[in-house]
Design an enzyme around this catalytic site. Structure first.
Site, PDB file in Angstrom:
ATOM      1  N   ARG A  36     -10.046  32.986  45.122  1.00  0.00           N
ATOM      2  CA  ARG A  36      -8.694  33.456  44.830  1.00  0.00           C
ATOM      3  C   ARG A  36      -8.689  34.820  44.139  1.00  0.00           C
ATOM      4  NH1 ARG A  36      -5.350  28.011  42.884  1.00  0.00           N
ATOM      5  NH2 ARG A  36      -5.407  26.978  44.936  1.00  0.00           N
ATOM      6  N   ARG A  55      10.336  23.299  38.370  1.00  0.00           N
ATOM      7  CA  ARG A  55       9.275  23.273  39.367  1.00  0.00           C
ATOM      8  C   ARG A  55       9.352  21.983  40.181  1.00  0.00           C
ATOM      9  NH1 ARG A  55       3.611  24.290  40.336  1.00  0.00           N
ATOM     10  NH2 ARG A  55       3.217  23.157  42.268  1.00  0.00           N
ATOM     11  N   LEU A 101      -7.655  16.026  37.442  1.00  0.00           N
ATOM     12  CA  LEU A 101      -8.025  17.322  36.897  1.00  0.00           C
ATOM     13  C   LEU A 101      -9.495  17.619  37.169  1.00  0.00           C
ATOM     14  CD1 LEU A 101      -7.172  19.758  35.121  1.00  0.00           C
ATOM     15  CD2 LEU A 101      -7.819  18.394  33.121  1.00  0.00           C
ATOM     16  N   ASN A 141       1.611  36.994  39.779  1.00  0.00           N
ATOM     17  CA  ASN A 141       0.534  36.211  39.174  1.00  0.00           C
ATOM     18  C   ASN A 141      -0.006  36.859  37.908  1.00  0.00           C
ATOM     19  OD1 ASN A 141      -0.110  35.542  42.426  1.00  0.00           O
ATOM     20  ND2 ASN A 141      -0.269  33.817  41.012  1.00  0.00           N
ATOM     21  N   THR A 158       0.949  39.492  44.612  1.00  0.00           N
ATOM     22  CA  THR A 158      -0.105  39.083  45.540  1.00  0.00           C
ATOM     23  C   THR A 158       0.504  38.383  46.749  1.00  0.00           C
ATOM     24  OG1 THR A 158      -0.447  36.893  44.562  1.00  0.00           O
ATOM     25  CG2 THR A 158      -1.676  38.733  43.597  1.00  0.00           C
ATOM     26  N   GLU A 215       0.834  -1.200   0.000  1.00  0.00           N
ATOM     27  CA  GLU A 215       0.000   0.000   0.000  1.00  0.00           C
ATOM     28  C   GLU A 215       0.869   1.250   0.000  1.00  0.00           C
ATOM     29  OE1 GLU A 215      -4.024  -0.553   2.320  1.00  0.00           O
ATOM     30  OE2 GLU A 215      -2.406  -1.317   3.586  1.00  0.00           O
ATOM     31  N   ASP A 238       3.997  27.998  38.508  1.00  0.00           N
ATOM     32  CA  ASP A 238       2.772  27.243  38.718  1.00  0.00           C
ATOM     33  C   ASP A 238       1.798  27.601  37.603  1.00  0.00           C
ATOM     34  OD1 ASP A 238       0.965  25.563  39.992  1.00  0.00           O
ATOM     35  OD2 ASP A 238       0.102  27.176  41.189  1.00  0.00           O
TER      36      ASP A 238
END
Length: 271
Positions: A239, A201, A229, A174, A161, A21, A213
């Site tokens: 937050r 990390r 997850l 952040n 923060t 093929e 992160d």
């Protein structure tokens, strides 16, 4: 979403499990539904506001003749990815590849694979409080921009923060970004972990200090949870370091669980 449809485009190519093929080749038949917005093209009669289906057919033929895959599944997957990456107006595609001469030794009209792929919108939180925090955030944004399965749409300002979670540590830098991605949620998570690992990390202390992160906040408007997850991220309403930067780039995005905008959630947290 509007569609441009291509039906039964015939391409002679060299895909298949058997060596003959790949060597001799055979006919494949391709049909596709290209999903996009055609309103502007319809009103202006301007081809640049649409997709030239002749050019798309030529692109399909070129791709399938220049590559060789054993599986129809792989040919379909790679072709979808290629078209989504090269056609700026294409939002999603349903693709069918038929193999009329499939060598199975039995009477068969055709064998086919049909898949649907498209761009998904995700929001990702970025944070760092070790070393060159701005450099780590810049590096993460750049890594996502250079990934062919990603399109970074918007990035918030970087904000300083206080730490979250009760662990004594330095202040964080952040941000939140919006990205279009061809990856599934788990594939996206794996890519984010790769970027974190490139930034050295480590995960020694829960909510502890880190060089980088990266968290998936939202993926389209999906509700999903398993052992690794949860989408949306369950801590979002608590937050400030997530809500404040996201309110800058997507203030009216509606949380699919709480049915409130990001701005409303942020104002509620400040009250």
């Amino acid at each position: 979403m509007d569609e441009i449809r291509i039906k039964q485009l015939e391409v002679f190519a060299h895909h298949g499990v058997f060596p003959e093929e790949n060597r001799l080749g055979q006919k494949f038949v391709i049909s596709a539904a290209l999903r996009t917005h055609l309103r502007t093209a319809g009103l202006t009669d301007d081809l640049t506001q649409s997709m030239d289906y002749g050019a798309v057919c030529a692109e399909i033929q070129t791709f399938l003749t220049q590559h060789t895959f054993q599986l129809l599944e792989t040919a379909a997957e790679k072709l979808c990815e290629h078209l989504l990456q090269t056609l700026p107006l294409l939002d999603s595609i349903q693709l069918e590849i038929e193999k009329p001469w499939a060598p199975i030794g039995l009477p068969l009209k055709t064998a086919a694979v049909c898949i649907e792929r498209g761009w998904h919108m995700a929001y990702i939180a970025l944070g760092s409080n070790i070393g060159d925090s701005k450099g780590y955030l810049d590096g993460a944004v750049q890594a996502l921009e250079q990934d062919e399965t990603m399109r970074v749409e918007r990035v918030s300002d970087y904000i300083v923060t206080k730490p979250y979670g009760g662990v004594e540590q330095d202040d964080f830098l952040n941000a939140v970004l919006c990205v279009k991605t061809l990856r599934t949620p788990h594939e996206l998570l794996d890519r984010l972990h790769e970027i974190e690992q490139a930034a050295h990390r480590t995960r020694e202390i829960h909510w502890g200090p880190r060089t980088l992160d990266l968290d998936i906040l939202f993926y389209d408007e999906e509700l999903f949870s398993d052992d690794v997850l949860t989408i949306p991220h369950p801590e979002i309403p608590k937050r400030d370091f997530v809500l404040r930067p996201m309110a800058q780039i997507a203030p009216y995005f509606v949380h699919p669980v709480y049915h409130k905008t990001i701005m409303q959630l942020w104002e509620q947290l400040q009250a």
